[in-house]
Write a protein that holds these residues in place. Structure first.
Motif, PDB file in Angstrom:
ATOM      1  N   SER A   9       0.481  -1.029  -0.247  1.00  0.00           N
ATOM      2  CA  SER A   9      -0.440   0.227   0.118  1.00  0.00           C
ATOM      3  C   SER A   9       1.239   1.039   0.163  1.00  0.00           C
ATOM      4  N   THR A  30     -11.101   0.519   7.530  1.00  0.00           N
ATOM      5  CA  THR A  30     -12.311  -0.311   7.580  1.00  0.00           C
ATOM      6  C   THR A  30     -11.699  -1.590   7.938  1.00  0.00           C
ATOM      7  N   MET A 151     -13.418   4.491 -11.828  1.00  0.00           N
ATOM      8  CA  MET A 151     -12.609   5.257 -11.255  1.00  0.00           C
ATOM      9  C   MET A 151     -12.115   6.621 -11.443  1.00  0.00           C
ATOM     10  N   GLY A 190      -4.834  -1.102  -7.507  1.00  0.00           N
ATOM     11  CA  GLY A 190      -3.571  -0.746  -8.929  1.00  0.00           C
ATOM     12  C   GLY A 190      -4.055  -2.233  -9.600  1.00  0.00           C
TER      13      GLY A 190
END
Ligand SMILES: NC(=O)c1ccc[n+]([C@@H]2O[C@H](COP(=O)([O-])OP(=O)(O)OC[C@H]3O[C@@H](n4cnc5c(N)ncnc54)[C@H](O)[C@@H]3O)[C@@H](O)[C@H]2O)c1
Length: 277
Positions: A9, A30, A151, A190
């Motif tokens: 990430s 989350t 997106m 990605g």
């Protein structure tokens, strides 16, 4: 820091880099991501806490800010919004056949959440004067990229929210808000984009400086969090090795030429019509 799911990430690298620079920070993701991912592991490594919050839920965000301020012993100097998800991309819905419930989720998670973060922070007066907020974007907000789907619309909205809120927060409390438009980067989000490996290769060949890595993005974020960029606000800043200013490069042209001598291996005819727009 929103969005550190695993060591790939971008937010993971930003958190590590900020920690290296002496920052104290809290992590958030989350509840599901905290269960399935490694956010907690990073929190332990950086000697901090991870607080679960769904960034689409204003109640969760209020709780997150209050707990962070309590833990940090004061107001916040910088925030990274590193959140993106499209159910339409995940379920491979074509852009001309979107599921609108999914589209609402894409926009809420990937763009409106940025507004919710900013609005909640402002109402709680959670950010110090001269604080800095950064969200991550992609060049598909300005130009069309095959496979990026809804997106692209989410990123256009995200960047617009940065400008609109940047005006209000800047004028009232001197808080700056920017988006960084990052090169394609191998991460969980990605890799969900159709044809991602080829997109990565194309961007690498097109960019005079090559693709910006997640580590490069982390360094750019630190400059924007620092006091050295105090009057940079309401900008979408490209961290992409020059890609966004290119039309055609020699390396991309050479690769394209190689393909011209072969028949196109683009799938069945019907599929081509639907897919190759
Ligand atoms: N990877 C790329 O090629 C690339 C390029 C440009 C911009 N970006 C952007 O960078 C950001 C980070 O993505 P990444 O590539 O590091 O992938 P990632 O999958 O590691 O990070 C995405 C994060 O969003 C979190 N998230 C999803 N729904 C959420 C919600 N409702 N509330 C809170 N968090 C939620 C996920 O748990 C995850 O941690 C995204 O905005 C993405 O669009 C990525």
């Amino acid at each position: 820091m929103f969005g550190a799911l695993n060591p790939d990430s971008i937010a993971w690298k930003v958190a590590e880099r900020a920690h290296e620079e002496g920052a104290t920070l809290t992590l958030t993701n989350t509840a599901v991501a905290m269960r399935m991912g490694e956010t907690q592991k990073l929190a332990e490594k950086l000697g901090t806490i991870a607080i679960s919050a769904d960034a689409t839920n204003v109640g969760d965000l209020s709780n997150l800010f209050l707990k962070s301020i309590e833990y940090l012993g004061g107001k916040i100097d910088f925030i990274l919004h590193s959140i993106g998800m499209s159910p339409n991309v995940r379920k491979e819905r074509h852009y001309s056949d979107l599921d609108y419930n999914y589209l609402n989720k894409t926009l809420d998670i990937s763009a409106v959440s940025f507004h919710k973060v900013l609005q909640t922070a402002r109402k709680l007066d959670a950010i110090n004067e001269w604080g800095s907020v950064v969200a991550l974007s992609y060049v598909a907000a300005q130009r069309t990229f095959y496979g990026y789907n809804d997106m692209a619309d989410a990123k256009a909205l995200l960047e617009s929210i940065g400008r609109s809120f940047g005006y209000i927060y800047g004028r009232e409390r001197r808080v700056r808000i920017n988006t960084i438009s990052q090169s394609p980067t191998i991460t969980t989000a990605g890799s969900g984009v159709k044809g991602f490996d080829r997109l990565l290769d194309f961007a690498e060949r097109m960019s005079p400086l090559g693709n910006a890595t997640a580590e490069d993005c982390a360094e750019y974020c630190i400059t924007l969090f620092s006091d050295l960029t105090r009057r940079v606000t309401m900008q979408n800043l490209f961290n992409d090795g020059g890609f966004s200013s290119m039309g055609m490069s020699l390396l991309a042209l050479q690769q394209y030429e190689k393909g011209l001598h072969k028949d196109c291996d683009c799938g069945e005819e019907g599929e081509q019509e639907h897919d190759l727009e």
